[in-house]
Write an enzyme that holds these catalytic residues in place. Structure first.
Site, PDB file in Angstrom:
ATOM      1  N   HIS A 105      20.458 -20.536  20.513  1.00 29.19           N
ATOM      2  CA  HIS A 105      19.288 -21.406  20.472  1.00 29.19           C
ATOM      3  C   HIS A 105      19.473 -22.542  19.470  1.00 29.19           C
ATOM      4  CE1 HIS A 105      18.043 -19.894  16.547  1.00 29.19           C
ATOM      5  NE2 HIS A 105      18.343 -18.688  16.981  1.00 29.19           N
ATOM      6  N   GLU A 114      17.383 -11.111  19.258  1.00 26.49           N
ATOM      7  CA  GLU A 114      18.175 -11.067  18.035  1.00 26.49           C
ATOM      8  C   GLU A 114      18.115  -9.676  17.405  1.00 26.49           C
ATOM      9  OE1 GLU A 114      20.636 -11.745  16.535  1.00 26.49           O
ATOM     10  OE2 GLU A 114      20.360 -13.538  15.277  1.00 26.49           O
TER      11      GLU A 114
END
Length: 212
Positions: free
Chosen positions: A10, A83
């Site tokens: 990202h 994550e």
């Protein structure tokens, strides 16, 4: 024709700028992070994509969206691509963690594959859930390009799994700066790393920004 996996981290967040642990915190991209996502879409919109898979966290969703909007694609969201969970360390800087959880932090630095942040996940735990998504992708898609939009630790752990690198070394062997791309071709002889930490799609000013 083989499957080629494109792993995109990202774009920039406040946490990637400060170096704090954000893990499961659902942070927004910075304005520069949104521009990173737009730059990726501009660079790769002419490529043919079989599918886009992504973490459901906002920073990953917003990084994938410009390309999906340009091409009329829908992101297949998978929790396995989220994550690593940092538990009690979420939102803290490394200096704060070292001060408040020194012994646990030292053990984690030595082998994050088998030592977890306080209340968080080990690297092997992330590997189990993330590799399950890779297995799904490879069962579903037998040729072409598949984009996987995820996070720093998760991408590094997936790459370790594909390339036969000890999970305990994911922080030492694999780099994944914000908005970078890693490319792995699934050949007859196994996974072949084609690119790593590639940020050529970003404009110069964004590539030059500091951060983790």
């Amino acid at each position: 024709m083989s499957v080629t996996l494109y792993f995109l981290r990202h774009g920039e967040t406040q946490s990637s700028q400060s170096g704090s642990f954000c893990g499961m915190l659902d942070l927004d991209l910075t304005p520069e992070g949104h521009q990173m996502a737009a730059d990726f879409a501009a660079a790769y919109r002419e490529q043919t994509w079989e599918a886009v898979y992504g973490s459901p966290l906002r920073r990953a969703r917003d990084t994938a969206q410009p390309l999906c909007d340009a091409l009329g694609l829908t992101v297949t969201r998978r929790d396995g691509l989220m994550e690593i969970a940092y538990g009690a360390w979420e939102g803290m800087t490394q200096e704060d963690v070292n001060r408040h959880f020194h012994d646990d932090y030292v053990r984690w630095l030595a082998d994050p594959g088998w030592n977890a942040p306080n209340g968080g996940e080990r690297g092997v735990d992330v590997a189990r859930r993330a590799v399950a998504v890779l297995d799904e992708i490879l069962r579903t898609h037998h040729a072409g390009n598949v984009l996987v939009v995820s996070h720093k630790a998760t991408i590094r752990i997936m790459l370790c799994s594909l390339l036969g690198i000890d999970f305990g070394r994911y922080r030492d062997r694999i780099d994944a700066p914000v908005a970078s791309l890693a490319v792995v071709e699934m050949t007859d002889r196994g996974p072949l790393l084609r690119r790593l930490a590639d940020r050529a799609h970003l404009r110069d000013a964004l590539r030059a920004r500091a951060g983790t």
